[in-house]
Design an enzyme around this catalytic site. Structure first.
Site, mmCIF file in Angstrom:
data_model
loop_
_atom_site.group_PDB
_atom_site.id
_atom_site.type_symbol
_atom_site.label_atom_id
_atom_site.label_comp_id
_atom_site.label_asym_id
_atom_site.label_seq_id
_atom_site.Cartn_x
_atom_site.Cartn_y
_atom_site.Cartn_z
ATOM 1 N N SER A 244 0.843 -1.190 0.000
ATOM 2 C CA SER A 244 0.000 0.000 0.000
ATOM 3 C C SER A 244 0.876 1.237 0.000
ATOM 4 O O SER A 244 2.056 1.196 0.315
ATOM 5 C CB SER A 244 -0.927 0.003 1.203
ATOM 6 O OG SER A 244 -0.163 0.342 2.334
ATOM 7 N N LYS A 245 0.265 2.304 -0.369
ATOM 8 C CA LYS A 245 0.931 3.585 -0.499
ATOM 9 C C LYS A 245 1.649 3.953 0.810
ATOM 10 O O LYS A 245 2.748 4.489 0.801
ATOM 11 C CB LYS A 245 -0.166 4.609 -0.808
ATOM 12 C CG LYS A 245 0.310 5.936 -1.233
ATOM 13 C CD LYS A 245 0.573 5.951 -2.717
ATOM 14 C CE LYS A 245 1.515 7.086 -3.033
ATOM 15 N NZ LYS A 245 2.800 6.722 -3.460
ATOM 16 N N ARG A 246 1.004 3.643 1.899
ATOM 17 C CA ARG A 246 1.545 4.036 3.198
ATOM 18 C C ARG A 246 2.934 3.451 3.430
ATOM 19 O O ARG A 246 3.775 4.057 4.069
ATOM 20 C CB ARG A 246 0.597 3.566 4.304
ATOM 21 C CG ARG A 246 0.073 4.713 5.129
ATOM 22 C CD ARG A 246 -0.913 4.248 6.154
ATOM 23 N NE ARG A 246 -1.889 3.315 5.614
ATOM 24 C CZ ARG A 246 -2.106 2.107 6.111
ATOM 25 N NH1 ARG A 246 -1.428 1.682 7.140
ATOM 26 N NH2 ARG A 246 -3.016 1.322 5.582
ATOM 27 N N GLY A 248 5.236 2.935 1.345
ATOM 28 C CA GLY A 248 6.287 3.405 0.434
ATOM 29 C C GLY A 248 5.761 3.463 -0.971
ATOM 30 O O GLY A 248 4.585 3.711 -1.183
ATOM 31 N N GLU A 254 7.452 6.207 -9.185
ATOM 32 C CA GLU A 254 8.080 6.584 -7.915
ATOM 33 C C GLU A 254 9.452 5.917 -7.776
ATOM 34 O O GLU A 254 10.386 6.511 -7.243
ATOM 35 C CB GLU A 254 7.187 6.171 -6.743
ATOM 36 C CG GLU A 254 5.881 6.941 -6.727
ATOM 37 C CD GLU A 254 4.845 6.339 -5.787
ATOM 38 O OE1 GLU A 254 3.994 7.100 -5.317
ATOM 39 O OE2 GLU A 254 4.875 5.125 -5.522
#
Ligand code: GLU
Length: 481
Positions: A244-246, A248, A254
């Protein structure tokens, strides 16, 4: 049978790292089998598809080097093909128009949930008479086309990754194949295209396994042989949770912006769910192509180990020539505002020896401007709380004397080192007692490449100025005015 695989992203978001892995596995398989890697853009979701997502997906694939042999085929440009096959299902009684409105369908769904029944379309419109149809049409209702799902059908697939998978007919209903705007739904367009493009193997994410029975039904209805399916396992983070984004980065751009090299990323992604026979970690692309086999794909979830990716990247960074390394970090320097375009040409050769000092130190290219900012800044800030470690009056005298030696030295790295070490010996102290503060005066950091190399890179004038300023700041710290 010649191998033809496809990567079929929907431009409804940027390229997810899991999708990049899917693209890579397809690409490796195609290259290994000397087959074709086809790119298809599944852009039939008109509301969510965006040109900017398409652009990043294409440029990310090119950046990774996963170039395609055919396509991109855009589904939005192939509508007449889907219409033709939709009509043939309609004409053969295998599909029918459904006029139920979204509000009616929601009501039915809520009722089923309340009664703890499976949520399935109840077939209301299966047997509409011509009169009923025209009544709906005169109300202005726009129908969808539904596939008439045969009763008690048994479906299973020999999945190239998961083995035999049986699907329960419980979950199947008369699913929509063409929306009321005339656009096909994913399952329908996907089957028509995979057949039309002669796709031999469909390697895709596990999340699509639940679509497979509907697709199999369509293959049966058209009397077509389905491709071989292989569903790649999900990628989990180190806590075995969905990436998940959280935690990383999750999108390919990215990783690109953080300064991972495409070769390193490919090597790392390949090992997320594929185990080459000899348990080797570092596999250049040619080796991967040579070894890639469907039977090496692992069924259990792949764990995304960020530290391993950094390690892998640092290994690939070390293999670059100093010139390649410099070229690779230049975009990151520009982005950090450390390298104005107009000075680029003259600067490149000047800074190459300095940049090379970092080749074995950094894990990602973006680390370079972060760790080496002192080199590009005119002035650096010294933190008093760090300087406090060295607030010994004798150190000031020692540095003042040492500065004289540095001023008079040839300013070559070996000579500087010799001067400092001999000076420390002479004074009966450890060289480190001089080197640590020296490093801090010069860089404002407690870590750096070899400090004598750094001094040379900074140049005599700037280096001496920084040492002088450091000594002065230290002096002031001890004797505040
Ligand atoms: N468009 C689908 C996706 O982006 C691909 C599904 C498939 O490979 O069949 O997930």
């Amino acid at each position: 049978m010649s191998v033809r695989v496809r990567f079929a992203p929907s431009p409804t978001g940027r390229l997810h790292i899991g999708s990049a892995r899917t693209a890579l596995f397809n690409w490796l398989f195609a290259r290994h089998e000397k087959g074709a890697f086809v790119l298809r853009i599944e852009d039939t979701d008109r509301e969510r598809s965006r040109k900017e997502y398409l652009d990043t997906i294409l440029s990310d694939l090119v950046w990774l080097g996963l170039t395609w042999d055919e396509g991109p085929y855009y589904q939005s440009l192939r509508l007449s093909l889907y219409q033709e096959f939709a009509r043939s299902l309609l004409d053969s009684g295998k599909a029918y128009y459904c006029y139920c409105s979204p509000a009616e369908l929601t009501l039915k769904k809520e009722k089923a949930i309340l009664e703890k029944q499976p949520v399935k379309y109840d077939g209301t419109c299966r047997m509409l008479s011509l009169k009923q149809k025209s009544a709906f049409e005169s109300e202005g209702r726009k129908p969808v086309l539904r596939f008439l799902c045969p009763e008690n059908v048994k479906l299973s697939v020999e999945d190239a990754v998961r083995g035999k998978v049986d699907f329960s007919s419980e979950v199947l209903d008369d699913f929509v194949i063409v929306k009321s705007d005339g656009f096909p739904v994913y399952n329908f367009a996907c089957v028509i295209d995979d057949h039309d493009l002669k796709i031999s193997h469909v390697l895709r994410g596990e999340e699509h396994l639940s679509n497979t029975p509907r697709q199999l039904l369509l293959y049966r209805a058209f009397d077509w042989i389905p491709p071989i399916f292989g569903h790649l396992s999900i990628i989990l983070d180190e806590n075995r949770k969905k990436l998940s984004k959280r935690e990383g980065s999750t999108f390919l751009d990215e990783f690109r912006e953080a300064g991972f090299l495409p070769e390193a990323l490919l090597n790392f992604l390949a090992l997320l769910g594929w185990a080459p026979k000899e348990n080797k970690e570092k596999l250049p692309l040619e080796d991967m192509i040579q070894r890639f086999a469907l039977n090496g794909i692992i069924k259990s979830p792949a764990i995304f180990d960020f530290k391993k990716l950094e390690w892998m990247n640092s290994q690939y960074i070390r293999e670059l020539t100093p010139e390649q390394f410099t070229e690779a970090v230049i975009p990151f320097l520009k982005k950090a505002g450390f390298l104005p375009e107009k000075e680029l040409k003259e600067e490149k050769n000047r800074i190459l020896p300095f940049i090379s000092l970092y080749q074995e130190r950094i894990k990602k290219l973006k680390d370079f401007p972060e760790q080496a900012r002192f080199f590009f800044l005119e002035e650096i800030d010294l933190d008093l709380s760090v300087l406090k470690k060295w607030d010994k009056p004798e150190l000031i005298f020692l540095f003042e004397e040492l500065l004289g030696k540095i001023r008079n030295s040839s300013f070559r790295s070996e000579d500087l080192e010799k001067a400092v070490r001999e000076f420390a010996d002479l004074k009966g102290i450890k060289a480190g007692d001089l080197i640590h503060p020296l490093r801090y005066f010069l860089t404002g950091q407690e870590n750096s490449p070899g400090i004598f190399d750094v001094m040379v890179s900074l140049g005599k004038e700037k280096a001496i100025l920084r040492i002088e300023k450091g000594v002065l700041t230290l002096k002031r710290l001890m004797n505040p005015a």
